[in-house]
Design a protein around this motif. Structure first.
Motif, PDB file in Angstrom:
ATOM      1  N   ASP A 180       0.818  -1.219   0.000  1.00 49.79           N
ATOM      2  CA  ASP A 180       0.000   0.000   0.000  1.00 49.79           C
ATOM      3  C   ASP A 180       0.852   1.269   0.000  1.00 49.79           C
ATOM      4  O   ASP A 180       0.399   2.329   0.389  1.00 49.79           O
ATOM      5  CB  ASP A 180      -0.952   0.003   1.193  1.00 49.79           C
ATOM      6  CG  ASP A 180      -0.234   0.175   2.520  1.00 49.79           C
ATOM      7  OD1 ASP A 180       1.007   0.013   2.567  1.00 49.79           O
ATOM      8  OD2 ASP A 180      -0.906   0.474   3.513  1.00 49.79           O
ATOM      9  N   THR A 181       2.094   1.150  -0.464  1.00 46.80           N
ATOM     10  CA  THR A 181       2.998   2.298  -0.528  1.00 46.80           C
ATOM     11  C   THR A 181       3.386   2.540  -1.978  1.00 46.80           C
ATOM     12  O   THR A 181       3.723   1.607  -2.705  1.00 46.80           O
ATOM     13  CB  THR A 181       4.262   2.043   0.322  1.00 46.80           C
ATOM     14  OG1 THR A 181       3.865   1.774   1.657  1.00 46.80           O
ATOM     15  CG2 THR A 181       5.190   3.245   0.304  1.00 46.80           C
ATOM     16  N   VAL A 182       3.324   3.797  -2.389  1.00 46.11           N
ATOM     17  CA  VAL A 182       3.683   4.161  -3.756  1.00 46.11           C
ATOM     18  C   VAL A 182       4.749   5.255  -3.723  1.00 46.11           C
ATOM     19  O   VAL A 182       4.687   6.172  -2.913  1.00 46.11           O
ATOM     20  CB  VAL A 182       2.444   4.620  -4.566  1.00 46.11           C
ATOM     21  CG1 VAL A 182       1.785   5.839  -3.955  1.00 46.11           C
ATOM     22  CG2 VAL A 182       2.794   4.889  -6.019  1.00 46.11           C
ATOM     23  N   THR A 183       5.737   5.118  -4.608  1.00 46.72           N
ATOM     24  CA  THR A 183       6.744   6.151  -4.812  1.00 46.72           C
ATOM     25  C   THR A 183       6.463   6.771  -6.173  1.00 46.72           C
ATOM     26  O   THR A 183       6.375   6.065  -7.174  1.00 46.72           O
ATOM     27  CB  THR A 183       8.160   5.566  -4.767  1.00 46.72           C
ATOM     28  OG1 THR A 183       8.351   4.935  -3.497  1.00 46.72           O
ATOM     29  CG2 THR A 183       9.210   6.645  -4.974  1.00 46.72           C
ATOM     30  N   ILE A 184       6.301   8.084  -6.180  1.00 46.43           N
ATOM     31  CA  ILE A 184       5.969   8.836  -7.383  1.00 46.43           C
ATOM     32  C   ILE A 184       7.215   9.577  -7.840  1.00 46.43           C
ATOM     33  O   ILE A 184       7.823  10.313  -7.053  1.00 46.43           O
ATOM     34  CB  ILE A 184       4.842   9.852  -7.082  1.00 46.43           C
ATOM     35  CG1 ILE A 184       3.612   9.139  -6.532  1.00 46.43           C
ATOM     36  CG2 ILE A 184       4.518  10.681  -8.319  1.00 46.43           C
ATOM     37  CD1 ILE A 184       2.601  10.078  -5.892  1.00 46.43           C
ATOM     38  N   GLN A 185       7.589   9.386  -9.103  1.00 43.27           N
ATOM     39  CA  GLN A 185       8.761  10.066  -9.646  1.00 43.27           C
ATOM     40  C   GLN A 185       8.406  10.663 -11.005  1.00 43.27           C
ATOM     41  O   GLN A 185       8.141   9.937 -11.955  1.00 43.27           O
ATOM     42  CB  GLN A 185       9.929   9.096  -9.805  1.00 43.27           C
ATOM     43  CG  GLN A 185      11.180   9.740 -10.376  1.00 43.27           C
ATOM     44  CD  GLN A 185      11.765  10.817  -9.467  1.00 43.27           C
ATOM     45  OE1 GLN A 185      12.181  10.512  -8.356  1.00 43.27           O
ATOM     46  NE2 GLN A 185      11.791  12.043  -9.920  1.00 43.27           N
ATOM     47  N   GLU A 186       8.423  12.000 -11.078  1.00 52.84           N
ATOM     48  CA  GLU A 186       8.187  12.665 -12.348  1.00 52.84           C
ATOM     49  C   GLU A 186       9.358  12.398 -13.288  1.00 52.84           C
ATOM     50  O   GLU A 186      10.506  12.368 -12.856  1.00 52.84           O
ATOM     51  CB  GLU A 186       8.008  14.176 -12.172  1.00 52.84           C
ATOM     52  CG  GLU A 186       6.669  14.585 -11.609  1.00 52.84           C
ATOM     53  CD  GLU A 186       6.651  14.644 -10.087  1.00 52.84           C
ATOM     54  OE1 GLU A 186       7.660  14.293  -9.458  1.00 52.84           O
ATOM     55  OE2 GLU A 186       5.623  15.053  -9.533  1.00 52.84           O
ATOM     56  N   ALA A 187       9.057  12.231 -14.580  1.00 53.63           N
ATOM     57  CA  ALA A 187      10.097  12.009 -15.583  1.00 53.63           C
ATOM     58  C   ALA A 187      10.158  13.163 -16.582  1.00 53.63           C
ATOM     59  O   ALA A 187      11.150  13.333 -17.268  1.00 53.63           O
ATOM     60  CB  ALA A 187       9.854  10.701 -16.322  1.00 53.63           C
ATOM     61  N   GLY A 188       9.086  13.958 -16.645  1.00 52.33           N
ATOM     62  CA  GLY A 188       9.087  15.059 -17.587  1.00 52.33           C
ATOM     63  C   GLY A 188       7.858  15.922 -17.425  1.00 52.33           C
ATOM     64  O   GLY A 188       6.971  15.644 -16.628  1.00 52.33           O
ATOM     65  N   GLY A 189       7.836  16.992 -18.181  1.00 59.03           N
ATOM     66  CA  GLY A 189       6.725  17.924 -18.124  1.00 59.03           C
ATOM     67  C   GLY A 189       7.104  19.160 -17.339  1.00 59.03           C
ATOM     68  O   GLY A 189       8.276  19.425 -17.069  1.00 59.03           O
ATOM     69  N   LYS A 190       6.099  19.916 -16.954  1.00 61.72           N
ATOM     70  CA  LYS A 190       6.300  21.181 -16.250  1.00 61.72           C
ATOM     71  C   LYS A 190       6.189  20.944 -14.740  1.00 61.72           C
ATOM     72  O   LYS A 190       5.163  21.194 -14.120  1.00 61.72           O
ATOM     73  CB  LYS A 190       5.257  22.188 -16.717  1.00 61.72           C
ATOM     74  CG  LYS A 190       5.514  23.578 -16.244  1.00 61.72           C
ATOM     75  CD  LYS A 190       4.517  24.549 -16.839  1.00 61.72           C
ATOM     76  CE  LYS A 190       4.812  25.950 -16.351  1.00 61.72           C
ATOM     77  NZ  LYS A 190       3.820  26.900 -16.832  1.00 61.72           N
TER      78      LYS A 190
END
Length: 125
Positions: free
Chosen positions: A71-81
């Motif tokens: 129930d744990t999520v790691t969020i990592q942006e790869a691109g965009g603004k």
């Protein structure tokens, strides 16, 4: 006669419980997050089965990757603004209280804008 009726009622109850269990939605793992979700800010977050995501909001269009463990999520942006201070990952616990709802609680994240957005209630679009 009474015993047969009682046995039949018991078997029907078991079948109903099993059918209900089969129809339930995933509460943990990647499958629990897959879908298109929206929050009260109008942000639309599409989470794909391959653990990629796309976020479209009033000010931003961001995409990236998720890593899910239970129930744990790691969020990592790869691109965009992305917003200032949002280059690193954010870690959250998530829960599904109903089929069309998704909620996150902060574990750690250095991105104030992401915290503000992610920790709102999400509903399946």
């Amino acid at each position: 006669m009474k015993t047969q009726r009682l046995l039949r009622t018991f078997l029907v109850a078991i079948v109903l419980v099993l059918l209900n269990a089969c129809a339930s939605y995933p509460r943990t793992g990647s499958g629990a997050l897959v879908g298109t979700w929206t929050n009260s800010l109008g942000t639309v977050w599409t989470i794909n089965a391959d653990n990629t995501f796309n976020v479209v909001g009033a000010k931003r269009h961001i995409w990236g990757n998720l890593t899910v463990a239970g129930d744990t999520v790691t969020i990592q942006e790869a691109g965009g603004k992305t917003a200032k201070g949002c280059k690193g990952p954010g870690v959250y616990h998530f829960s599904r209280s109903a089929e069309n709802t998704l909620a996150f609680t902060l574990v750690r994240d250095g991105c104030k804008e992401r915290i503000k957005n992610v920790t709102l209630a999400w509903h399946r679009k």
